[in-house]
Design an enzyme around this catalytic site. Sequence first.
Site, PDB file in Angstrom:
ATOM      1  N   HIS B  55       0.823  -1.217   0.000  1.00  9.83           N
ATOM      2  CA  HIS B  55       0.000   0.000   0.000  1.00  9.83           C
ATOM      3  C   HIS B  55       0.855   1.264   0.000  1.00  9.83           C
ATOM      4  CE1 HIS B  55      -3.152  -2.763   0.921  1.00  9.83           C
ATOM      5  NE2 HIS B  55      -2.655  -3.058   2.106  1.00  9.83           N
ATOM      6  N   HIS B 218      -6.748  -4.635  -1.227  1.00  9.37           N
ATOM      7  CA  HIS B 218      -5.917  -5.836  -1.219  1.00  9.37           C
ATOM      8  C   HIS B 218      -6.062  -6.609  -2.506  1.00  9.37           C
ATOM      9  CE1 HIS B 218      -6.537  -4.862   3.013  1.00  9.37           C
ATOM     10  NE2 HIS B 218      -5.283  -5.180   3.101  1.00  9.37           N
TER      11      HIS B 218
END
Lengths: 332, 332, 210, 210
Positions: B55, B218
């Site tokens: 991320h 995700h």
Amino acid sequence: MKKLINEPADVVDEMLEGMVAAHDLRRVDGTEAVVRSDAPVEGKVGLVSGGGSGHEPTHAGYIGDGMLDGAAAGEVFTSPTADQVSELIQACDGGEGVFCVVKNYEGDVMNFETAIEMAEMEADTEVEHVVVNDDVAVEDSLYTSGRRGVCGTIFVHKIAGAMAQRGEDLAEIKRVAEKATENVGTMGMALTSCVTPEKGEPTFDLGEDEIELGIGIHGEPGTERTELMSVDEITDHLAEAVLEDLELETGTEVATIVNGMGGTPLMELYVVNRRLQSVLDDRGLETWDAWVGDYMTSLDMMGCSITVLELDDELMELLAAPAETPGLTVPE
Amino acid sequence: MKKLINEPADVVDEMLEGMVAAHDLRRVDGTEAVVRSDAPVEGKVGLVSGGGSGHEPTHAGYIGDGMLDGAAAGEVFTSPTADQVSELIQACDGGEGVFCVVKNYEGDVMNFETAIEMAEMEADTEVEHVVVNDDVAVEDSLYTSGRRGVCGTIFVHKIAGAMAQRGEDLAEIKRVAEKATENVGTMGMALTSCVTPEKGEPTFDLGEDEIELGIGIHGEPGTERTELMSVDEITDHLAEAVLEDLELETGTEVATIVNGMGGTPLMELYVVNRRLQSVLDDRGLETWDAWVGDYMTSLDMMGCSITVLELDDELMELLAAPAETPGLTVPE
Amino acid sequence: MDQETQTEAVRTAVEAIADRLADEKDHLTDLDSAIGDADHGANMDRGFRTALERVEETDGDPADLVKAAGVALVSEVGGASGPLYGGSLMKASQELEDGITADTTVAFAERYLETVEERGKASVGDKTMVDALTPAVHTYRKSIEVDDREPIDALGKAVDAARRGVEFTTPIRAKKGRASYLGWRSVGHQDPGATSTLYLLEELLDVATE
Amino acid sequence: MDQETQTEAVRTAVEAIADRLADEKDHLTDLDSAIGDADHGANMDRGFRTALERVEETDGDPADLVKAAGVALVSEVGGASGPLYGGSLMKASQELEDGITADTTVAFAERYLETVEERGKASVGDKTMVDALTPAVHTYRKSIEVDDREPIDALGKAVDAARRGVEFTTPIRAKKGRASYLGWRSVGHQDPGATSTLYLLEELLDVATE
Ligand SMILES: Nc1ncnc2c1ncn2[C@@H]1O[C@H](COP(=O)(O)OP(=O)(O)O)[C@@H](O)[C@H]1O
Ligand SMILES: Nc1ncnc2c1ncn2[C@@H]1O[C@H](COP(=O)(O)OP(=O)(O)O)[C@@H](O)[C@H]1O
Ligand SMILES: [Mg+2]
Ligand SMILES: [Mg+2]
Ligand SMILES: [Mg+2]
Ligand SMILES: [Mg+2]
């Protein structure tokens, strides 16, 4: 190829509207040039840049205190037109003249040269410029149109911007911008081609096990196509090319950029930086500052470039000077 | 799929080495947690976060003055383990306790809860936490594990970080972090799947004319698959979902994020911002600050999310407070 | 079985599980791609490789070894499956302190299931590993306590029960885990964690039979 | 030809060119993909569409119209081809101030070529539009001045010459333009700017023949 766009023909205009809606910027009427909303700033040299779009945050993303006063956006990967650059120059002249940072590529150079003549003729604006040519992948010889201007340009923006901010005159800015240009080298590579909004397909085809070395920033193929390598091997290759070109003495202090081409996860750029810093360390070079991120992109291309700038006290001080722009902020 | 990596299994470790080489950070010995190099800072609450990797710049990219003191990095898209989080918490306790910002997802919540118990037991550390759940795509009902924590978390980092920086205590930080969490909503979409280093192939297949709406961070598929739309239509859709959830009164001041998922050209994010700001304007909302860029990514995924935060005077002041981190800098 | 034999049996079981998960890594990841984040195979493989190293180094009784395996999973896996698999093994290992017998394995199984339900706040029918565990644990207990079967027979029945549990996860909507974010789109996909749970049980049976 | 006819001929020529470039847009972009940045088709198409609008609005003699087309290209195209095509038309238009005759078209052609060479710092053999222009301009002048051909015949010869120039760009290495960055890899690809130059000449011939 899917993109977050409306019509391909409108993308540059709409991007600029989105930038102006987010940041302290305004359009120069009737152009695709953008300036800080309080331009022209009286009492300092105006610093401008520009070039094709698709390199965001370059160029308009570096407008703000301590960096650019304005930037002209061409179509994707196409130099802005001379008349727009000329209007930009005039909009940034606060009485002390305007300095242009131009990346070496014939389109930009031809359009900026014409623009400078136009601004001088139309508005008596004093203009100086520097042509950045940091790409070590291209030989600077009779057989090329010279080395390209690529990510090292951001260091030149920062350094010339700090000079302008502290009130230096055109000649001094030119001296330092030229020094920075001489001291900087960059080499890039691509894992994938980019896709322009107009064409909607990859500019070049690259096999699943191939990469391009020595790419520019316009989605053009590189100087060499090789097999996919590990990131350590790729980093070694790019770093070696840059360091060979710069010929630095042991103990030299440097600033570095690991630059993403737009589609590369930041995670991977840090993996590149890990190796780059250990290569520099092995060569006895001292990294004074290391930037990692997307500074000069090629739309959605996956890949990276490595930039190394040789520092002296003056350049260090200018790099460390405060700046406040959407793409780069250096606090006091 | 090509990536700038050595071995997939080493990517998190090598990324962290690259971050430490670039920024003012150090590893907590023997862990994949990273803290500011002068941690623990005496006399203030330590602020920590963490979660799966992939991320970036989240999480370690937000370490620095005015934001986080430390962050734990799990494997790609996998929560860090409880023992590492516990060591992180202990490394950031400068005597005033530690506040954890956790994104709502069972792995993170379970591992952080265990870690907090461990830190309290092992080192008597006082710990408070907030669970951010800003994703409006997921219904918060018996039929889900609750709304996910996504890009709105960055606002919570900034706001809690400013509180900690100015010396507020755990209870005050918790109050404000919870207010920010209640006031924020996010909705995301994907043009393409991401590719994890381990799997090396897209997590899901998406046709050339399809997009996913309501994705998390995700690489999981979204709540709905639809036909490709223009960026204006996509933006309308995302903005509507967020605004419906927040139910803001005319005249409310907001801060917004147009967040890229990692592979989206910045150019396109600005095109999204253009439309978002005009939607907000039409609804009589006042944008006080607009962020555009890659804040909370999913590796190389193409797509974006839209975050809206309802402001009051206190939140505005905290957002505007100075911060100096690799991923976000707010000058004085 | 004396303690040495029991300890060795635990090592053999962990090794068999680690090997099986290495083989099934891609399959588990594919299942997790469809309704999760494509890492369950990597998580389980990494976790049980480490667990195997730990139980090979660890001396002690069966309970110590099972606990060591659990600690390894908690500290190596992360994600949702780390605390669920690892934490449950750690807790349930306490039931084996008096050795491995028909009674202690029943207690172990129940404690394991309870811990998963507690940590995960999940119940049967949520489309998680609980759906494989519940029928397995229920069947195991009933086979031993009501039907008076040998543990090995009972385990065979439990594996069959777990398999039905796995199959049951496919047609239902997820209420827990990442798959729950998909809402109705989760229907039609088999749950990865239930699947890996079945593999564990299958390997236990295999080792017990040998 | 009187001035009105000549002016109309310029408009017709620009229209024909604009149509042709619209048709060839993708082909030119493909050529530019191989050794450039995949925008030459879009650049030329955008430029000549604007040029057409301008010459349709502009009153005046042929020189004014050609100049207007040049200004349109300079201010609309950008890139390398904008200043090269546009600037050269602007400069060379001065040679048409006394109308379109065999002599003024020779002067126009030479001036145009010179301007490209100057701005681009390019010479023949650099794998650019100069390679199409040079044989075309040389042949045109020789056909008129030495062979005493009619302009329309001379133009026909010039087009054939330009075509050979375009073909010549393929097997040589680029020294100017983005293709030069590719070094030896530029060999084997046809230059986009030379190709679009040929299209312009072909359309001029077509219009002249009608
Ligand atoms: N709250 C929960 N309760 C019980 N089991 C759960 C829960 N959340 C997830 N699981 C199980 O964990 C599995 C996913 O594990 P894994 O992919 O390794 O972790 P993550 O979801 O963090 O990526 C799911 O298939 C499900 O069986
Ligand atoms: N220095 C130069 N001199 C002459 N022609 C050039 C030069 N540079 C480029 N060209 C011509 O321009 C063409 C490319 O035009 P275009 O793709 O529109 O611009 P850009 O290269 O800026 O993307 C090349 O194929 C070549 O014929
Ligand atoms: Mg171009
Ligand atoms: Mg995971
Ligand atoms: Mg998973
Ligand atoms: Mg081009």
